[in-house]
Design a protein around this motif. Structure first.
Motif, PDB file in Angstrom:
ATOM      1  N   GLU A 161       6.244  29.498  33.943  1.00 47.14           N
ATOM      2  CA  GLU A 161       5.306  28.379  33.876  1.00 47.14           C
ATOM      3  C   GLU A 161       3.931  28.791  34.384  1.00 47.14           C
ATOM      4  O   GLU A 161       2.902  28.470  33.765  1.00 47.14           O
ATOM      5  CB  GLU A 161       5.856  27.209  34.696  1.00 47.14           C
ATOM      6  CG  GLU A 161       4.926  26.006  34.790  1.00 47.14           C
ATOM      7  CD  GLU A 161       4.633  25.349  33.446  1.00 47.14           C
ATOM      8  OE1 GLU A 161       3.567  24.706  33.327  1.00 47.14           O
ATOM      9  OE2 GLU A 161       5.458  25.482  32.518  1.00 47.14           O
ATOM     10  N   ARG A 165       0.608  29.083  32.119  1.00 45.96           N
ATOM     11  CA  ARG A 165      -0.535  28.248  32.526  1.00 45.96           C
ATOM     12  C   ARG A 165      -1.789  29.094  32.674  1.00 45.96           C
ATOM     13  O   ARG A 165      -2.881  28.700  32.253  1.00 45.96           O
ATOM     14  CB  ARG A 165      -0.226  27.543  33.851  1.00 45.96           C
ATOM     15  CG  ARG A 165      -1.330  26.620  34.335  1.00 45.96           C
ATOM     16  CD  ARG A 165      -1.069  26.137  35.753  1.00 45.96           C
ATOM     17  NE  ARG A 165       0.214  25.477  35.867  1.00 45.96           N
ATOM     18  CZ  ARG A 165       0.762  25.109  37.037  1.00 45.96           C
ATOM     19  NH1 ARG A 165       0.131  25.399  38.177  1.00 45.96           N
ATOM     20  NH2 ARG A 165       1.920  24.491  37.053  1.00 45.96           N
ATOM     21  N   GLU A 166      -1.647  30.270  33.281  1.00 47.59           N
ATOM     22  CA  GLU A 166      -2.788  31.168  33.443  1.00 47.59           C
ATOM     23  C   GLU A 166      -3.350  31.587  32.084  1.00 47.59           C
ATOM     24  O   GLU A 166      -4.569  31.629  31.883  1.00 47.59           O
ATOM     25  CB  GLU A 166      -2.359  32.406  34.230  1.00 47.59           C
ATOM     26  CG  GLU A 166      -3.446  33.442  34.435  1.00 47.59           C
ATOM     27  CD  GLU A 166      -4.510  33.042  35.437  1.00 47.59           C
ATOM     28  OE1 GLU A 166      -5.538  33.754  35.518  1.00 47.59           O
ATOM     29  OE2 GLU A 166      -4.322  32.022  36.141  1.00 47.59           O
ATOM     30  N   SER A 169      -3.986  27.600  29.868  1.00 47.60           N
ATOM     31  CA  SER A 169      -4.892  26.616  30.479  1.00 47.60           C
ATOM     32  C   SER A 169      -6.132  27.256  31.080  1.00 47.60           C
ATOM     33  O   SER A 169      -7.236  26.738  30.954  1.00 47.60           O
ATOM     34  CB  SER A 169      -4.135  25.815  31.548  1.00 47.60           C
ATOM     35  OG  SER A 169      -3.011  25.172  30.987  1.00 47.60           O
ATOM     36  N   ARG A 200       4.125  23.363  25.548  1.00 50.53           N
ATOM     37  CA  ARG A 200       2.719  23.179  25.169  1.00 50.53           C
ATOM     38  C   ARG A 200       2.535  23.183  23.655  1.00 50.53           C
ATOM     39  O   ARG A 200       1.424  23.303  23.152  1.00 50.53           O
ATOM     40  CB  ARG A 200       1.876  24.298  25.809  1.00 50.53           C
ATOM     41  CG  ARG A 200       1.813  24.185  27.327  1.00 50.53           C
ATOM     42  CD  ARG A 200       1.373  25.486  27.973  1.00 50.53           C
ATOM     43  NE  ARG A 200       1.139  25.318  29.404  1.00 50.53           N
ATOM     44  CZ  ARG A 200       2.090  25.343  30.325  1.00 50.53           C
ATOM     45  NH1 ARG A 200       3.365  25.531  29.970  1.00 50.53           N
ATOM     46  NH2 ARG A 200       1.799  25.180  31.598  1.00 50.53           N
TER      47      ARG A 200
END
Length: 405
Positions: A161, A165-166, A169, A200
């Motif tokens: 996760e 995310r890095e 996002s 996502r």
């Protein structure tokens, strides 16, 4: 001449006292608490295993300097599994047979941990995983009446996760290739990454598996490039990661390389050289942080190991904190009896001042993972060392890891 009655009584009393003194020496000490430490101290995973062992040793010394636990010293029973599953299972079997150790801390490699943990669970040995990260390790026996397996490391579900995310996002990259080895570690990590992308609404443009000992990964890199990937996400160990980075450099393909915490290991960074620069990964501890307790921990290990760069500060800190949490559970339980220790770990009332966090009830009956999203951060390779990908993280202090009962 016959001895008087008084003399006879005194003689008998003296003999009784002698027998009592032999049977119960005045200065006898209670037997030590024995903790098995199983990990890869040789072989390709040794940077992780040796660091873990160093952290456990440091914590044991700390506990013993303050009187031990329940008046007993902690004795470490160290066993090298070399990263070989059969050897790890053999050590687990031997250490859990009578007279069994009081606990086990360890396991670097997921394929080694899986069969060993089955034996430790069956024989009711409280076990704290300090390095291996496959999500299955703490789920496998979670449905049993008493669950003896705990972990102080970032599980792959959380790592995936944070990695995604890095990438998505923070950096806005969406065309993802996943390169993972075909071990239980790599396969599990690839699944977690795929699930994190799916949350996502994304699908990887390529998922490429390779053998756990394969070193020519030019074909896998070429396939990712031809699939139009904007970045490469990895789940493998250091030598294979270096092979990926080298192949990307040789092909002149400059896209971000990101993945699990193993991208911080020296057998990736040193072998890949300049090709390792910019790689990002999940970490629980980075050496040059600002927290005083973490600085002291790093400085102590550097001095002892005569080095300016630790092989794995993550593994060292996690091993250290695992032993402290186990010691706190024994103090609360007032006993080393396995079920009492498990209950205490699940309801730990005593705050534990660890390297990664100040722990307050880190576990519960239904959650045996000490590390949650408040601990990990993103590291990046710069100048052959792991630094902070986000400058603001350098000033971050250890979190108070409080869990609601």
């Amino acid at each position: 001449m016959a001895p008087s009655n008084t003399g006879t009584v005194m003689l008998r009393l003296a003999l009784a006292l002698c027998v009592l003194a032999v049977a119960s020496p005045a200065h006898s000490t209670p037997p030590p608490l024995r903790v098995g430490v199983i990990g890869a101290f040789t072989g390709g995973s040794a940077p992780m295993g040796l660091a873990m062992r160093a952290g456990v040793r440091l914590a044991a010394e700390q506990v013993n300097r303050t009187g031990g636990v329940l008046g007993r010293q902690v004795e470490l029973v160290e066993r090298d599994d070399g990263g070989v599953p059969a050897i790890g299972a053999s050590h687990a079997r031997a250490l859990s047979a009578p007279p069994a150790v009081d606990a086990v801390i360890g396991f670097v490699n997921t394929p080694v941990a899986l069969p060993a943990l089955d034996q430790l669970q069956a024989r009711k040995i409280p076990t704290l995983i300090a390095v291996a990260t496959a999500s299955e390790l703490t789920r496998r026996h979670a449905g049993e009446a008493t669950h003896y397996i705990f972990r102080v490391a970032t599980p792959d579900t959380l790592q995936a996760e944070l990695i995604v995310r890095e990438a998505i996002s923070e950096r806005g990259l969406r065309r993802v290739a996943i390169l993972a080895d075909n071990s239980a570690y790599g396969a599990g990590g690839e699944r977690e990454l795929t699930h994190a992308l799916a949350r996502r609404g994304l699908t990887p443009v390529l998922v490429q598996r390779f053998g756990a000992h394969e070193r020519d990964l030019g074909g896998a890199v070429r396939a990712a490039r031809e699939a139009g990937a904007e970045l490469v996400l990895t789940y493998a160990l250091g030598p294979q990661l270096a092979a990926i980075a080298d192949a990307m450099a040789q092909q002149g393909w400059r896209v971000p390389l990101m993945g699990s915490w193993t991208l911080a290991l020296p057998n990736f960074i040193d072998h890949a050289g300049p090709a390792a620069e910019g790689a990002r990964m999940v970490q629980t501890l980075i050496e040059d942080g600002s927290d005083p307790a973490q600085q002291a921990f790093v400085a102590t290990l550097r001095t002892r190991q005569h080095t300016r760069r630790l092989s794995s500060p993550v593994a060292a800190a996690q091993g250290h904190d695992a032993l402290l949490l186990w010691a706190a559970a024994l103090r609360q339980a007032g006993s080393s009896q396995p079920d009492a220790v498990v209950t205490a770990l699940e309801q730990l009332r005593e705050p534990v001042d660890g390297v990664l966090a100040r722990y307050y009830r880190p576990f519960s009956r239904h959650d045996h993972e000490a590390v949650d999203a408040r601990i990990p951060l993103i590291g990046v390779v710069r100048g052959g060392r792991v630094g902070f990908a986000h400058p603001q993280d350098k000033a971050r202090l250890r979190p108070d890891l409080t869990r609601t009962p």
